[in-house]
Design an enzyme around this catalytic site. Structure first.
Site, PDB file in Angstrom:
ATOM      1  N   GLU A 129       0.828  -1.206   0.000  1.00  0.00           N
ATOM      2  CA  GLU A 129       0.000   0.000   0.000  1.00  0.00           C
ATOM      3  C   GLU A 129       0.857   1.247   0.000  1.00  0.00           C
ATOM      4  OE1 GLU A 129       0.707   1.659   2.928  1.00  0.00           O
ATOM      5  OE2 GLU A 129       1.777  -0.132   3.598  1.00  0.00           O
ATOM      6  N   GLU A 163       4.478  -0.643   1.462  1.00  0.00           N
ATOM      7  CA  GLU A 163       4.635  -0.980   0.037  1.00  0.00           C
ATOM      8  C   GLU A 163       4.652  -2.487  -0.223  1.00  0.00           C
ATOM      9  OE1 GLU A 163       8.070   1.022  -1.562  1.00  0.00           O
ATOM     10  OE2 GLU A 163       7.637   2.879  -0.465  1.00  0.00           O
TER      11      GLU A 163
END
Length: 347
Positions: free
Chosen positions: A170, A314
């Site tokens: 994310e 991430e």
């Protein structure tokens, strides 16, 4: 709410898988967690010869209304700036995807910036960030269902290319705040224990974050919410709900799901509350530094593979753990057994 048809993997192969593991030319149980991973992956894929073919990584971006309350050290424009950076190959997620052979899909689910013309970003925008849950629900039920469907459709695209293992990350400034509240409301863990420094708040900043989130939860409870799943759209981010939908569809499609750090563990928690069977398909890869992450993993009875102190997000922790998962599969497919190696089986 969108439904997913997920069942626990059929256990009929368990004995045959265990025999294969035990007949590899090694002392029984000597490869520890690798043997447990091999068992899990074989059951997920219903085979004695599992595959991690065409690994895919979904990087989902979205902004959060609660960021306006100063709960993050980073301003919201960092979200879109990093999304653009990822298209140039300059992020941590890019490097790890290259290292481990993952196809990276960068997806705008709810970034507060027009990225539609940026080459390399898939446009699935539901809105330009969620609303501020200090004052109102972050999203509507319809927006939640849309986000779940976005995540599911992205997984369908991966499966169509032969993907057997999925990793999700994310990018969304302030998304530790909704993750903390999900953890608190779904697991009944005291809120203070769920809230951490995120990207690097100092002590006064952390205290302010606690005050804001406590007030948001009090406002929510005064509205008479009794179903724990009400917390998902009320506090969640578009990228978080899309990640939850992706996990649920991946479980439905019998993929191996590599669960990253604090925020993705919160999404995994949400997925298991929607359909408990989804957890059978999850490999929890990393316990990060965010306060509360270990408590959430413990509450889910999940044992992470790594604890490297990462807090980048991430999906980087999951990508770092991939070689361990790969080793478990290679153990089954490439190690010799006692009979072929002409070694006396001594147990």
């Amino acid at each position: 709410m969108k439904t997913f048809n997920i069942e626990a993997p059929d256990g009929q192969l368990r004995a045959a898988i265990q025999r294969k593991i035990d007949n590899l030319n090694k002392p029984k149980g000597s490869l520890g967690r690798l043997e447990e991973l091999a068992m899990q992956i074989c059951l997920i894929q219903q085979t004695l010869t599992p595959s991690l073919a065409r690994p895919c990584h979904l990087l989902l971006g979205g902004d959060h209304g609660i960021e306006r309350e100063g709960v993050s050290v980073s301003p919201r424009e960092v979200t879109w700036q990093q999304m653009v950076n990822f298209t140039h190959g300059g992020g941590g997620v890019n490097m790890f995807c290259r290292q481990h052979g993952f196809k990276l899909r960068i997806v705008d689910v709810g970034v507060d910036y027009d990225l539609s013309a940026v080459e390399g970003i898939i446009d699935r925008k539901i809105g330009r960030g969620t609303r501020n849950f200090l004052y109102e629900p972050a999203m509507s039920e319809a927006e939640m269902d849309q986000a779940l469907q976005v995540g599911a459709s992205l997984v369908d695209d991966c499966v169509a290319e032969g993907c057997r293992v999925l990793c999700i990350g994310e990018m969304g400034i302030a998304n530790t705040s909704p993750s903390s509240i999900w953890m608190h409301l779904l697991e009944n863990i005291p809120l203070d224990q769920c809230i951490g420094a995120g990207a690097g708040l100092d002590s006064p900043g952390l205290q302010h974050k606690r005050q804001v989130l406590k007030q948001a939860v009090e406002n929510y409870r005064r509205q008479g919410h009794y179903n724990p799943l009400d917390a998902l759209p009320y506090f969640g981010g578009f990228e978080m709900m899309a990640a939850t939908g992706a996990m649920l569809r991946a479980a439905e499609q019998h993929l191996v799901i590599l669960v990253d750090g604090f925020i993705m563990t919160a999404c995994a928690l949400a997925a298991t509350r929607i359909n408990p069977a989804s957890q059978h398909y999850m490999v929890f890869t990393h316990c990060g530094d965010e306060s509360g992450h270990r408590l959430m993993l413990d509450a889910m009875q999940a044992r992470p593979l790594l604890s490297l102190g990462l807090r980048l997000g991430e999906g980087t922790g999951a990508l770092c753990a991939f070689p361990i998962v790969d080793s478990a599969v290679r153990m089954l497919n490439e190690m010799n057994n006692f009979q072929n190696a002409r070694i006396t089986k001594y147990f």
